[in-house]
Design an enzyme around this catalytic site. Structure first.
Site, short mmCIF file in Angstrom:
data_model
loop_
_atom_site.label_atom_id
_atom_site.label_comp_id
_atom_site.label_asym_id
_atom_site.label_seq_id
_atom_site.Cartn_x
_atom_site.Cartn_y
_atom_site.Cartn_z
CG HIS A 130 40.50 64.96 42.01
ND1 HIS A 130 40.88 64.18 43.07
CD2 HIS A 130 39.81 66.00 42.53
CE1 HIS A 130 40.44 64.73 44.18
NE2 HIS A 130 39.79 65.84 43.89
CE1 TYR A 151 42.14 64.04 47.12
CE2 TYR A 151 44.51 64.41 47.09
CZ TYR A 151 43.22 64.87 47.30
OH TYR A 151 43.02 66.16 47.67
#
Ligand code: C5P
Length: 332
Positions: free
Chosen positions: A308, A261
């Site tokens: 990330h 995400y």
């Protein structure tokens, strides 16, 4: 030449009537033309302004990129950044995507959403974009490249200054400024903020929404997957919540699913693209060893730490800068 005064007077009357008639006609014609011109002026004002000034009243606007194919493949003008009562029902696909980000939870999202809008404002902010608006925004990340940058006054000169997570200003004003209009947080990164700052929550999980409710009511949630602050100083009237669909959009359209995400900073940058006319980005970028270092602390963070795709995010950020969609200030 006139011999009879009656017929002469008659002729004069006819002429006079004709003259009055044509004057009235002319006046009506002029009034008609003026009205058409005024209407055209009013209706074409936005078009004229767009042609003269672009998509907003700034000398350069984010939306000037609307004809760029790369930008158009990523930017979706219809995606709503903020959660409101009206858009709070989530599609099954979105709900499933969002659930995958979180650990298993039995929380009823619908009930939580109902409670949210009984407590927090339910406004569709920032939908006032147009050729007459020039809203400048500074997105301030937490990179160590802000140290000795002296960007403070430049950052503070923006209409909105959006800070991220714990990024402090006290003691760092010369480099990061002192104004904060928005602070983007999630429970695990929350800090106190003053009364004029918008708390913008990123709900990575349903529990984050419950935490937000708890912060302003019972203050009973002090743990998520880690201890969190059960209470913070913030103005309830200024709370905003990002829409889970916005997170999915950033992850899929902007990051092409790189990383699990998006980082808080990258979400903030795309949020700014949606609500601002001009976006300046500060405090983004790893150090020379690729670590996500902070301007306010010495210990280093791995650049792709956690979930990330840091490198990919930075590449997109650079491309946006090259295309003049944003202005990236790389620091010292
Ligand atoms: O570290 P933290 O997540 O609080 O930083 C906020 C954001 O700033 C990150 O999500 C990241 O997007 C950006 N950042 C960066 N380079 C760093 C540190 C942070 O790009 N060295």
């Amino acid at each position: 030449m006139c011999i009879c005064p009656h017929s002469c007077a008659g002729l004069k009357r006819e002429d006079a009537e004709k003259m009055v008639y044509s004057a009235t006609k002319r006046r009506r014609y002029i009034t008609f033309c003026v009205s058409v011109i005024v209407c055209l002026f009013i209706f074409s004002r936005s078009l004229t302004q767009r042609l003269m000034f672009g998509e907003c009243a700034c000398h350069q606007c984010v939306m000037d990129l609307r004809h760029d194919t790369w930008f158009r493949q990523r930017f979706s003008p219809h995606t709503q950044p903020l959660l409101t009562k009206k858009n709070s029902v989530l599609s099954k696909a979105l709900y499933l995507w969002w659930q995958k980000l979180q650990f298993k939870s039995k929380v009823n999202y619908t009930m939580v959403a109902e409670m949210l809008f009984a407590i927090f404002p339910n406004e569709e902010d920032y939908s006032d974009a147009g050729p007459g608006r020039c809203r400048t925004c500074a997105v301030v990340g937490n990179s160590g490249n802000l140290k000795k940058s002296r960007y403070g006054p430049l950052i503070d000169a923006h209409d909105l200054v959006i800070r991220i997570n714990k990024g402090p200003t006290a003691g760092f004003e010369q480099d990061v400024g002192s104004k904060t209009t928005h602070r983007i947080i999630y429970p695990e990164s929350a800090v106190d903020m003053d009364n004029s700052t918008h708390l913008v929550l990123i709900p990575f999980k349903t529990l984050d929404l419950q935490w937000l409710i708890s912060v302003f009511t019972s203050k009973h949630i002090d743990r998520t997957y880690t201890p969190v602050k059960p209470a913070i100083k913030a103005n309830r009237e200024k709370v905003m919540i990002l829409h889970p669909g916005f997170l999915k959009y950033v992850q899929e359209r902007w990051l092409q699913k790189h990383g699990r995400y998006p980082s808080t900073g990258f979400i903030t940058l795309i949020f700014a693209l949606h609500i601002c006319d001009q976006v300046s980005v500060f405090g983004f970028g790893a150090d020379e060893s690729g670590n996500w270092h902070h301007y306010f602390e010495e210990n280093k963070h791995n650049r792709n730490a956690g979930n990330h795709g840091g490198s990919y995010e930075y590449r997109i950020t650079l491309t946006l800068h090259e295309k003049k969609g944003i202005r990236l200030y790389k620091g010292w």
